[in-house]
Design an enzyme around this catalytic site. Structure first.
Site, PDB file in Angstrom:
ATOM      1  N   GLU A  92       0.822  -1.204   0.000  1.00 13.79           N
ATOM      2  CA  GLU A  92       0.000   0.000   0.000  1.00 13.79           C
ATOM      3  C   GLU A  92       0.858   1.258   0.000  1.00 13.79           C
ATOM      4  OE1 GLU A  92      -3.943  -1.535   2.359  1.00 13.79           O
ATOM      5  OE2 GLU A  92      -2.176  -1.150   3.551  1.00 13.79           O
ATOM      6  N   CYS A 105       3.315   8.617   0.941  1.00 16.45           N
ATOM      7  CA  CYS A 105       3.973   7.686   1.856  1.00 16.45           C
ATOM      8  C   CYS A 105       4.088   6.337   1.142  1.00 16.45           C
ATOM      9  CB  CYS A 105       3.076   7.602   3.096  1.00 16.45           C
ATOM     10  SG  CYS A 105       3.614   6.442   4.316  1.00 16.45           S
ATOM     11  N   CYS A 112       7.114  -6.566   7.414  1.00 14.93           N
ATOM     12  CA  CYS A 112       8.303  -6.019   8.081  1.00 14.93           C
ATOM     13  C   CYS A 112       8.776  -7.019   9.127  1.00 14.93           C
ATOM     14  CB  CYS A 112       7.963  -4.684   8.752  1.00 14.93           C
ATOM     15  SG  CYS A 112       9.390  -3.910   9.542  1.00 14.93           S
ATOM     16  N   CYS A 116       7.873  -4.424  15.785  1.00 18.18           N
ATOM     17  CA  CYS A 116       7.478  -3.435  16.796  1.00 18.18           C
ATOM     18  C   CYS A 116       6.072  -3.784  17.309  1.00 18.18           C
ATOM     19  CB  CYS A 116       7.495  -2.031  16.204  1.00 18.18           C
ATOM     20  SG  CYS A 116       9.105  -1.595  15.525  1.00 18.18           S
ATOM     21  N   CYS A 119       2.738  -1.963  15.899  1.00 16.40           N
ATOM     22  CA  CYS A 119       2.571  -1.717  14.463  1.00 16.40           C
ATOM     23  C   CYS A 119       1.921  -2.907  13.776  1.00 16.40           C
ATOM     24  CB  CYS A 119       3.941  -1.433  13.853  1.00 16.40           C
ATOM     25  SG  CYS A 119       3.913  -1.285  12.061  1.00 16.40           S
ATOM     26  N   CYS A 330      -0.708   5.954  10.213  1.00 21.06           N
ATOM     27  CA  CYS A 330       0.551   5.295  10.570  1.00 21.06           C
ATOM     28  C   CYS A 330       0.277   3.987  11.293  1.00 21.06           C
ATOM     29  CB  CYS A 330       1.346   6.143  11.538  1.00 21.06           C
ATOM     30  SG  CYS A 330       1.882   7.679  10.875  1.00 21.06           S
TER      31      CYS A 330
END
Ligand code: SAH
Ligand code: SF4
Length: 345
Positions: A92, A105, A112, A116, A119, A330
């Site tokens: 995305e 962005c 990933c 974290c 996230c 975010c």
């Protein structure tokens, strides 16, 4: 024989490639401009390149492209693009409009690996790195709909874990014969991979954003496993050493999570930690999502934190959660079709 995708090439790479075909180097610039300034998606469009040479190129080279599969628009104007990649994976990108200063962005990985705790992208682990072509093609695709002024590598993935693709992508974005973004308009964000920060700084001129997100090693290690490898002091030393474009600051991103890192003591420690780094702080109130029990901070604690920084002459902005109604804020990107496809139609 599989054809070579020239969207993976920087201008230098394209020059070598074209020299390898026995042609003059100046032709590389011509072709590069077609790709990034005129958005050519085929050699046939390159009308000032001789037909004979275009045919020659087509024998060994190709031009990849991305077409969004779903585009969702938020009530606040934010747009989320979902791209299907050639192997069926998807990523995305998010366009955040701001009166002629649109910020795009972009993603650097499918998923990933950094894990974290706050996230959503991190919850799914890493599927694979994006190629340079897949990174720059996000920009090509969005620019067909809207002008783009700033680029931030803050979508899915840890860009510094994919430097082999990210460095050429930054070069193409900032090349005067490529996309022509000023180096001051491109920002790479990292969770804090210290050796790669230095490598990025040596390779290209670009803005850096660092997701600090905590003011003690204890809390940071709890929410960001990378901190166990590169604790705060090492990370801050790497920030200080980073060669920025002239008159720029490092962006310190700070995701505020209720009762975890949102106290006045945190604000005090933050000011101390960054006191010798030319920096500005982006406070990002935690965006809640399923599968994560953290809570957004109260407006009071955001205001108190923000005001403390201001009073200490720290440049600070609190980011509003643009696009949260379409899960484009975010930490809300997961790059999966699932429920999206139905909504986008
Ligand atoms: N991997 C890079 C860039 C992508 S993440 C990095 O971590 O810096 C972009 C930003 O989103 C980071 O600052 C991250 O801390 C923040 N973020 C992640 N999850 C979030 C959430 N749920 N709410 C608010 N911000 C979040
Ligand atoms: Fe990866 Fe950044 Fe999410 Fe951490 S915050 S899991 S580094 S995308």
């Amino acid at each position: 024989m599989e054809k070579i995708d020239i969207k993976n090439f920087t201008l230098k790479d394209l020059e070598s490639y074209i020299a390898g075909l026995g042609k003059e180097r100046f032709r590389a610039k011509q072709i590069f401009k077609w790709l990034y300034q005129m958005d050519a998606t085929s050699f046939a469009e390159m009308t000032n390149v001789s037909k004979e040479f275009r045919t020659h190129l087509e024998e060994t080279a190709c031009i990849s492209n991305l077409v969004p599969e779903v585009v969702e628009a938020s009530d606040d104007g934010t747009k989320k693009y979902l791209f299907r990649l050639s192997d069926g994976m998807s990523v995305e990108s998010v366009l955040i409009p701001d009166e002629g200063r649109n910020t795009l962005c972009i993603s650097s990985q499918v998923g990933c690996a950094m894990g974290c705790a706050f996230c959503l992208t991190g919850c799914f682990g890493l599927t694979r790195n994006l190629t340079t072509a897949e990174i720059v093609n996000q920009v090509c695709a969005v620019k067909r709909d809207d002008p783009v002024r700033n680029i931030v590598f803050m979508g899915m993935g840890e860009p510094l874990a994919n430097l082999d693709a990210v460095i050429p992508a930054v070069e193409i974005l900032t090349d005067p014969d490529g996309f022509q973004f000023s180096t001051r308009k491109v920002t790479v964000s990292t969770s804090g991979l210290v050796p790669q920060m230095a490598e990025l700084g040596r390779a290209v001129t670009v803005n850096l954003a660092v997701s600090l997100n905590a003011t003690t090693d204890e809390v940071r290690s709890q929410i960001m496993p990378v901190n166990r490898r590169y604790p705060l002091q090492e990370l801050l030393a790497a920030c200080k050493a980073f060669p920025l474009p002239s008159r720029r600051w490092i962006t310190i991103e700070y995701v505020m999570i209720q009762d975890l890192n949102d106290t006045l003591d945190d604000a005090k420690r933050l000011v101390r930690l960054i006191s010798n780094i030319p920096s500005k702080v982006n406070l990002i109130p935690f965006n809640e999502h399923e599968g994560c029990s953290f809570k957004s901070p109260t407006q009071d604690s955001i205001d108190r934190f923000h005001k403390y920084l201001l009073d200490k002459n720290v440049t600070v902005i609190t980011r509003s959660s643009r696009g949260s109604d379409i899960s484009a804020a975010c930490g809300q990107l997961k790059g999966r079709l699932d429920e999206l496809v139905g909504q986008g139609e």
